[in-house]
Design an enzyme around this catalytic site. Structure first.
Site, mmCIF file in Angstrom:
data_model
loop_
_atom_site.group_PDB
_atom_site.id
_atom_site.type_symbol
_atom_site.label_atom_id
_atom_site.label_comp_id
_atom_site.label_asym_id
_atom_site.label_seq_id
_atom_site.Cartn_x
_atom_site.Cartn_y
_atom_site.Cartn_z
ATOM 1 N N HIS A 1 -0.513 31.051 51.151
ATOM 2 C CA HIS A 1 -1.957 31.249 50.957
ATOM 3 C C HIS A 1 -2.627 31.505 52.308
ATOM 4 O O HIS A 1 -3.450 32.417 52.447
ATOM 5 C CB HIS A 1 -2.593 29.994 50.338
ATOM 6 C CG HIS A 1 -2.308 29.784 48.902
ATOM 7 N ND1 HIS A 1 -2.483 30.749 47.932
ATOM 8 C CD2 HIS A 1 -1.881 28.662 48.243
ATOM 9 C CE1 HIS A 1 -2.179 30.244 46.743
ATOM 10 N NE2 HIS A 1 -1.811 28.988 46.905
ATOM 11 N N HIS B 1 4.507 27.084 49.998
ATOM 12 C CA HIS B 1 3.544 27.584 49.008
ATOM 13 C C HIS B 1 2.154 27.704 49.640
ATOM 14 O O HIS B 1 1.504 28.758 49.548
ATOM 15 C CB HIS B 1 3.528 26.609 47.822
ATOM 16 C CG HIS B 1 2.514 26.901 46.772
ATOM 17 N ND1 HIS B 1 2.855 27.255 45.482
ATOM 18 C CD2 HIS B 1 1.150 26.873 46.788
ATOM 19 C CE1 HIS B 1 1.758 27.442 44.772
ATOM 20 N NE2 HIS B 1 0.701 27.207 45.535
ATOM 21 N N GLU B 2 1.712 26.618 50.290
ATOM 22 C CA GLU B 2 0.378 26.617 50.880
ATOM 23 C C GLU B 2 0.295 27.534 52.094
ATOM 24 O O GLU B 2 -0.732 28.186 52.317
ATOM 25 C CB GLU B 2 -0.021 25.191 51.267
ATOM 26 C CG GLU B 2 -0.093 24.221 50.101
ATOM 27 C CD GLU B 2 -1.078 24.656 49.035
ATOM 28 O OE1 GLU B 2 -2.081 25.316 49.370
ATOM 29 O OE2 GLU B 2 -0.856 24.338 47.854
#
Length: 381
Positions: free
Chosen positions: A82, A78-79
């Site tokens: 980003h 998820h990170e």
């Protein structure tokens, strides 16, 4: 989980973190709080492991710890999403940190357009949802036992994280999506942040109310752990939203800081000129800054006002101006046209009491004092 703009990069990792690797050139850090959560997950999952794989004994806690690592692996994806998108837009990623509430991607700088803000923010929840859907797709083909338990955990955790992160309130990714929408409609980034901040505060209140309506809606009576968890989450959301709103209000005042308007009249003197004579010339010219020159006439130092005032009057005729001047490093020369956030970033990265403002041809315009910048910022409220 969020992608947040940090302070300028430090020379070392934050205290209480452990570097475990790199992704796309960015450090992956694990905070000490993560180990507490990993242990808690291991304890909570142990009875489920006992049900699907009896006879493991104390090894069930090791399996639970492995389960926690697997879950946080999906948080890392998820990170990382980003980070990858932000890097494609030209931002520097200082680190990706896993902590007790999930993760955080530290992106240096602010998005320049609503589209950048939207894409950097939304990719994280979409990645979590994608991981959950992939796990859901392989679920029917997964054999019973620990592997099936792991797949079911990935389904539940990632779909939950993906959906909840789209809630429109800062510091959640959905708050940044809302911020980008308001920014795009109004053309005002700071207004978008304030609106999304209020969304985060509303979400924090809703989280606090949840245990009160949990039993009527789900039939499950909340226990002490439920109340403690919602309190931690609500405080995290409220404080994150408040910090973002405060930052937005401060940043809204930054464009009023114009270095040219704050510059002090300056005189240039030979570095070896007696300090008393340099001060006399500055007073005569009503100048607030003194620049020292080398024999070739090149600026080499800025007289420090604090060091000057600390030098007794009787000594000033006998010491050179250079004795109270700071050598002109690269960061102490600022372009005349610098303003706002760029100005604040410049003086933060190279702290000093005075800076030399120069024209594009490197000729001297004046001296900028940090005290004058601070005063102008306070008066702009």
């Amino acid at each position: 989980m969020s992608a947040t703009p940090p302070e300028p990069r430090a020379s070392s990792r934050p205290p209480g973190t452990l570097k475990v690797g790199t992704i796309a050139g960015s450090d992956v850090l694990v905070s000490s709080s993560w180990f507490l959560v990993a242990g808690l997950i291991a304890v909570l999952v142990a009875p489920l492991i006992d049900d699907v794989q009896p006879g493991l004994g104390s090894l069930k806690y090791l399996a639970g710890a492995a389960f926690a690592v697997l879950l946080y692996g999906s948080v890392l994806l998820h990170e990382a999403s980003h980070a990858v998108v932000a890097r494609r837009f030209g931002f520097t990623i200082s680190s990706i940190t896993l902590h007790f509430l999930g993760g955080m991607t530290s992106i240096e700088g602010e998005a320049r357009r609503p589209r950048e803000e939207f894409l950097i923010a939304v990719v994280g929840p979409l990645t979590s949802i994608a991981v959950g859907l992939v796990a859901l797709a392989v679920h029917p083909f997964t054999p019973d036992g620990l592997l099936l338990l792991a797949v079911e955990g990935l389904i539940f955790a990632n779909l939950l994280v993906g959906v909840l992160n789209l809630v429109p309130g800062l510091p959640l990714d959905g708050g940044r999506v809302l911020k980008s929408a308001v920014w795009g409609i109004t053309g005002n980034m700071h207004r978008g942040t304030v609106v999304a901040g209020w969304g985060g505060r509303a979400t924090a209140v809703a989280v606090l109310v949840w245990p009160l309506v949990q039993e009527p809606l789900t039939g499950a009576r909340p226990d002490l752990l439920d109340f403690a968890l919602v309190l931690v989450i609500a405080v995290f959301l409220w404080s994150g939203a408040t910090a973002a709103m405060t930052s937005a209000r401060l940043r809204a005042r930054l464009p009023r800081l114009v270095a040219r308007d704050l510059a002090r009249r300056t005189i240039s003197v030979p570095a070896e000129l007696p300090l008393a004579e340099a001060v006399r010339r500055a007073n005569e010219a009503q100048a607030g800054g003194i620049v020292t020159l080398d024999p070739s006439g090149r600026p080499v130092g800025l007289v420090s006002e604090a060091a000057l005032l600390a030098t007794p009057q009787e000594r000033r005729p006998w010491v050179p101006a250079s004795s109270v001047a700071r050598t002109l490093e690269v960061g102490l020369r600022l372009p005349l046209g610098i303003t706002g956030e760029e100005l604040v970033r410049a003086i933060t990265s190279t702290p000093s009491a005075e800076y030399l403002l120069v024209h594009p041809d490197e000729s001297i315009y004046g001296v900028l004092a940090t005290d004058d910048v601070d005063r102008a910022f306070r008066e702009s409220r």
